[in-house]
Scaffold this active site. Structure first.
Site, PDB file in Angstrom:
ATOM      1  N   ASN A 180     -90.931  39.875   8.969  1.00  0.00           N
ATOM      2  CA  ASN A 180     -91.668  40.263  10.285  1.00  0.00           C
ATOM      3  C   ASN A 180     -92.843  41.054  10.038  1.00  0.00           C
ATOM      4  O   ASN A 180     -93.493  41.787  11.021  1.00  0.00           O
ATOM      5  CB  ASN A 180     -90.955  40.541  11.483  1.00  0.00           C
ATOM      6  CG  ASN A 180     -90.206  41.988  11.204  1.00  0.00           C
ATOM      7  OD1 ASN A 180     -90.406  42.582   9.951  1.00  0.00           O
ATOM      8  ND2 ASN A 180     -89.293  42.398  12.229  1.00  0.00           N
ATOM      9  N   GLU A 237     -90.452  48.463  12.558  1.00  0.00           N
ATOM     10  CA  GLU A 237     -90.647  47.134  13.091  1.00  0.00           C
ATOM     11  C   GLU A 237     -91.814  46.923  13.978  1.00  0.00           C
ATOM     12  O   GLU A 237     -92.815  47.750  14.443  1.00  0.00           O
ATOM     13  CB  GLU A 237     -89.464  46.918  13.972  1.00  0.00           C
ATOM     14  CG  GLU A 237     -88.221  47.466  13.455  1.00  0.00           C
ATOM     15  CD  GLU A 237     -87.603  46.064  12.464  1.00  0.00           C
ATOM     16  OE1 GLU A 237     -88.473  45.140  12.070  1.00  0.00           O
ATOM     17  OE2 GLU A 237     -86.527  46.262  11.793  1.00  0.00           O
ATOM     18  N   ASP A 277     -86.058  55.338   3.853  1.00  0.00           N
ATOM     19  CA  ASP A 277     -85.214  55.188   4.802  1.00  0.00           C
ATOM     20  C   ASP A 277     -83.746  55.157   4.520  1.00  0.00           C
ATOM     21  O   ASP A 277     -83.392  55.076   3.410  1.00  0.00           O
ATOM     22  CB  ASP A 277     -85.373  53.754   5.592  1.00  0.00           C
ATOM     23  CG  ASP A 277     -85.919  52.635   4.544  1.00  0.00           C
ATOM     24  OD1 ASP A 277     -85.530  52.612   3.413  1.00  0.00           O
ATOM     25  OD2 ASP A 277     -86.479  51.693   5.167  1.00  0.00           O
ATOM     26  N   HIS A 295     -92.547  44.008   8.669  1.00  0.00           N
ATOM     27  CA  HIS A 295     -92.132  45.665   8.784  1.00  0.00           C
ATOM     28  C   HIS A 295     -92.406  46.318   7.317  1.00  0.00           C
ATOM     29  O   HIS A 295     -91.932  45.495   6.259  1.00  0.00           O
ATOM     30  CB  HIS A 295     -90.643  46.011   9.286  1.00  0.00           C
ATOM     31  CG  HIS A 295     -89.455  45.318   8.246  1.00  0.00           C
ATOM     32  ND1 HIS A 295     -88.469  44.576   8.922  1.00  0.00           N
ATOM     33  CD2 HIS A 295     -89.284  45.768   7.244  1.00  0.00           C
ATOM     34  CE1 HIS A 295     -87.417  44.499   7.868  1.00  0.00           C
ATOM     35  NE2 HIS A 295     -88.077  45.121   6.846  1.00  0.00           N
TER      36      HIS A 295
END
Ligand code: F6R
Length: 235
Positions: A129, A136, A63, A131
């Site tokens: 979380n 996400e 990313d 990810h």
């Protein structure tokens, strides 16, 4: 999943280094999927300090932030150069171009790169979380490279690297979960108590898009390298 609980990040790095060396012994032109963030740093250090040779290998990063160029010390290209590529040259390093004017075209270009260079071994970190990459919670499992609006929790987690929260980019380009899952092998690093719930959900929870990393239960070659703190909620 092969879960290895280590007593230090250095120990985790050595386990990962051995997996990389075995992969390179099979094919010195292997393709490695790489991640940024704090979790792989000890591994990159170990790689830099080893005699591992990546000069025939290709890297494809997960990313990049939208709007940051390689001169910005918070861009992922800058991170990868300073932690690995400047010290351990590869044949070629691919990252999404966060400065692309046409982001849709950039996601297509990146998918083509991944199709042309199937990933042999992918490194992942995990968000609090759950990810992976910037996929996400709620992201479909079959998605390919896409532009992501970062969640408040990810913006907050990443704010420590910027002057303040407002300076954190709001978007990123991320390899999709579908592409990550096509990697032949995966290593996931997670260290610290803040990752304990995500690790529990990933390993012991149900496979759900609410916890993107839980999809890894469907992959047949995943090594999870975690410390005691990240493992603390496991049964
Ligand atoms: C980084 C990436 C992210 C991180 C994750 C964990 O390229 O894709 O998914 O792996 O946010 O970050 P750290 O390792 O800093 O806790």
């Amino acid at each position: 999943m092969d879960v290895k609980i280590v007593s230090s990040q250095e120990e985790g790095a050595q386990i990962a280094l051995k997996i990389f060396q075995d992969q390179l012994a099979k094919n010195n032109a292997s393709v490695f999927g790489l991640a940024t963030g704090s979790s792989p740093i000890a591994f990159y250090e170990a790689a830099v300090n080893s005699d591992i040779d990546f000069t025939k290998a290709t890297s494809i990063n997960l990313d990049e932030y939208v709007g940051l160029d390689g001169n910005n010390d918070q861009s992922y290209i800058y991170f990868m150069k300073s932690n690995l590529f400047d010290k351990k040259p590869f044949k070629v390093n691919y990252l999404p171009n966060g400065m692309a004017k046409d982001l849709a075209a950039e996601t297509k270009r990146y998918d083509q790169i991944i199709d042309d260079n199937p990933i042999d071994l992918q490194i992942l970190g995990i968000g609090r979380n759950g990810h992976i990459g910037f996929n996400e919670p709620g992201t479909p499992f079959d998605i390919t490279t896409h532009v992501v609006d970062l969640t408040p929790s990810t913006i907050e987690a990443n704010a420590r690297f910027f002057e303040n929260k407002d300076a954190v980019p709001r978007q990123a380009i991320s390899m999709g979960i579908g592409s990550i899952m096509k990697s032949k092998k995966i290593i996931l690093f997670a260290y610290g108590e803040s990752k304990a719930q995500a690790i529990k959900d990933t390993i012991e929870g149900s496979v759900t898009t609410h916890v993107p990393a839980s999809v890894l239960q469907n992959h047949n070659d995943v090594t999870v390298i975690i410390d005691q703190a990240a493992a603390s909620l496991l049964k």
